[in-house]
Design a protein around this motif. Structure first.
Motif, PDB file in Angstrom:
ATOM      1  N   ILE A 174       0.720  -1.410   0.479  1.00  0.00           N
ATOM      2  CA  ILE A 174       0.053  -0.186  -0.133  1.00  0.00           C
ATOM      3  C   ILE A 174       0.810   1.090   0.598  1.00  0.00           C
ATOM      4  N   MET A 175       2.206   0.872   0.574  1.00  0.00           N
ATOM      5  CA  MET A 175       2.625   2.261   0.884  1.00  0.00           C
ATOM      6  C   MET A 175       4.588   2.315   0.644  1.00  0.00           C
ATOM      7  N   PHE A 208       0.497   4.696   8.675  1.00  0.00           N
ATOM      8  CA  PHE A 208      -0.786   3.760   8.111  1.00  0.00           C
ATOM      9  C   PHE A 208      -0.371   2.794   8.380  1.00  0.00           C
ATOM     10  N   SER A 240      -1.891   2.983  12.373  1.00  0.00           N
ATOM     11  CA  SER A 240      -3.416   3.580  11.904  1.00  0.00           C
ATOM     12  C   SER A 240      -4.906   2.565  11.898  1.00  0.00           C
ATOM     13  N   LEU A 241      -3.900   1.476  11.261  1.00  0.00           N
ATOM     14  CA  LEU A 241      -4.931  -0.271  11.544  1.00  0.00           C
ATOM     15  C   LEU A 241      -5.167  -1.054  12.254  1.00  0.00           C
ATOM     16  N   GLY A 242      -4.209  -0.640  13.422  1.00  0.00           N
ATOM     17  CA  GLY A 242      -3.752  -1.038  15.161  1.00  0.00           C
ATOM     18  C   GLY A 242      -3.418  -2.281  14.656  1.00  0.00           C
ATOM     19  N   GLN A 261       1.248  -0.151  -4.890  1.00  0.00           N
ATOM     20  CA  GLN A 261       1.713   0.884  -4.043  1.00  0.00           C
ATOM     21  C   GLN A 261       1.776   2.529  -4.205  1.00  0.00           C
ATOM     22  N   ALA A 262       1.807   3.295  -3.509  1.00  0.00           N
ATOM     23  CA  ALA A 262       1.299   4.948  -3.255  1.00  0.00           C
ATOM     24  C   ALA A 262       2.596   5.487  -3.961  1.00  0.00           C
ATOM     25  N   LEU A 277       4.538   8.621  -3.270  1.00  0.00           N
ATOM     26  CA  LEU A 277       4.340   9.860  -3.139  1.00  0.00           C
ATOM     27  C   LEU A 277       5.798  10.566  -3.142  1.00  0.00           C
ATOM     28  N   HIS A 293       0.486  -6.375   3.029  1.00  0.00           N
ATOM     29  CA  HIS A 293      -0.595  -6.071   3.372  1.00  0.00           C
ATOM     30  C   HIS A 293      -1.433  -6.421   4.554  1.00  0.00           C
ATOM     31  N   GLY A 315      -4.068  -5.303   5.817  1.00  0.00           N
ATOM     32  CA  GLY A 315      -5.472  -4.608   6.489  1.00  0.00           C
ATOM     33  C   GLY A 315      -5.593  -6.903   5.938  1.00  0.00           C
TER      34      GLY A 315
END
Lengths: 311, 311
Positions: free
Chosen positions: A28-29, A39, A42-44, A117-118, A120, A296, A298
């Protein structure tokens, strides 16, 4: 004997399988970046895996390859890195941080492998200090670190290399008071011996890969290390326990439920890497591993919930 | 005539296709949540699409379906919502915000459709105010809003419904001074007429879907609205321009480069929804749309970069 409180965060069972963010959340990042770690948290997710090397000025930084990867690096003028990739060990922190590691070059095999993947701009290779600043914020005091020490296979005389990297890393862990939230993790089992010598209170985590995979060819470690493991494929848990390790981290293609049981029987925890596809995730859950290292997080969390499990 | 400064953020060309985060980034993060919007903005996405309804106490809130979706909602005791899904319009903001909308139930078709979406705890349906607080922070003053007004197809007498929703929304846009960063967006073209009456300085964006798709059956809008559009499939741009709209937002399966050219020729911008697969993204780029509404903004950004484009 130490009681290693951090091991509870890497122990499965009682309805839990631990989710460990591989270099953050690489699908993702951008990998091994503060942006990616934030990030992931932030998903726990409560455990981060990442890679540490030293710069020329002996600063521990978070990046995977010994050479700056052209597929993931732009110059200050925004162009992809050209020519010979410089070694991280030849750059000062300031020189390294002139480079932008926020995105992958889609023309490369590595860029195509992580096509979601983002991308940035203005992202820097973080110092280990920057990550320790993050995880010592009040919101993240329950976060654990799987800190991989990278050993340069081209360096023949290892004693000085080991001593420098381990002492620089351990000094920062002490300074930020996160020794009891960290496991030290490596493919280089001699590096882990040095870790135990310098920091016997920090558990060690033994990476292995007994078979080689086409998909790993863009990484600079597995090709070079797998020869060490291929002959001991069926005796790895025993070898790790004898060496004094607390965790075994096999490539998921080497995992069987029998080997997981054997590892558990001799007191090891098992975290497997790098598990990204749904079917592989579900099969690792079935094999009974304690933890799953994934690009990943999530997706792994959702697979666990489907099986009535948590992380 | 108004000059609608926000249209520049939705206009493609000159090497750009605009990326618009659909309900944030629904493939990665829970839809229509502050957590999802923050993630989307962290990718450098400059436009957010989201859905607005009124609670029983007339508070504009950000959620898609008229009924609270059981597949995405847990009670305060952590259990999935049981029984008849309550209408948002029958709950106060306080009642609605007792519910947790941080994750999808993997046993449902909707949960399986978004099997990679993160599962968070303690996430609330945000008020429109909460999002406006976010986008008026200094870091986000360059962010634009594609605000979808949902019209309840079960309400026959529309005048009062339109008036209430539009006036509540427009009052907040004025209060936060974001009228010039917003487009008002709807499948209900009569709703958009009311928008123009109350706020002629805010551009209107006309959603359409001329064909029906199996994949949309878990959503409560498209099935009910597509009949309005199917007969005018080939004359939609003209109808929108005549109605006074500035944007046309067709489902991507209805987009052709001829229709995009026709829309551009009569002064409309074209943003297409909801485009998530690589092949569909690339084909929409080829068709020449101005913007792509997507559940996976990072993937669209990567596709654009591969074509030498930006967003």
């Amino acid at each position: 004997m130490f009681d290693f409180p951090q091991l509870s965060a890497f122990r499965g069972g009682n309805g839990k399988v631990r989710v460990i963010g591989h270099r953050g959340a690489r699908e993702i990042m951008p990998e091994n970046t503060i942006e990616g770690f934030e990030f992931t948290l932030s998903l726990g997710v409560k455990a981060l895996e990442f890679d540490v090397l030293l710069t020329a000025d002996q600063v521990p930084v978070i990046t995977h390859n010994h050479r700056v990867s052209a597929a993931a690096t732009r110059n200050p003028d925004g162009q992809w890195l050209q020519g010979i990739e410089p070694k991280v060990a030849t750059l000062s922190l300031a020189q390294l941080q002139e480079l932008d590691v926020g995105g992958l070059d889609g023309r490369t095999r590595y860029g195509q492998k992580f096509s979601d993947q983002a991308f940035l701009n203005g992202v820097r290779v973080p110092s280990l200090t920057a990550l320790l600043e993050l995880v010592t914020k009040t919101a993240y005091l329950d976060v654990f670190l799987m800190l991989e020490l990278k050993s340069d296979p081209l360096i023949k005389e290892k004693t000085h290399e080991y001593n420098q990297l381990v002492s620089a890393v351990v000094a920062l862990l002490r300074e930020y008071d996160v020794s009891d939230r960290t496991v030290l993790h490596s493919f280089d089992w001699d590096m882990l011996k040095e870790c135990r010598r310098q920091a016997p209170d920090i558990p060690t985590s033994y990476l292995s890969q007994a078979s080689i995979h086409e998909a790993d060819h863009d990484e600079d470690t597995p090709d070079l290390v797998h020869l060490k493991f291929i002959r001991k494929k069926d005796s790895l848990p025993k070898a790790i326990a004898e060496a004094g390790g607390q965790l075994w981290c096999p490539h998921f293609s080497d995992v069987t439920s029998d080997l997981v049981d054997e590892a558990h029987a001799i007191g090891l925890l098992v975290s497997t890497w790098t598990v990204n596809k749904r079917n592989d995730i579900l099969s690792m859950i079935s094999a009974g591993v304690d933890g799953i290292v994934t690009d990943h997080p999530g997706r792994v969390q959702r697979c666990l919930l489907e099986r009535g499990l948590h992380w």
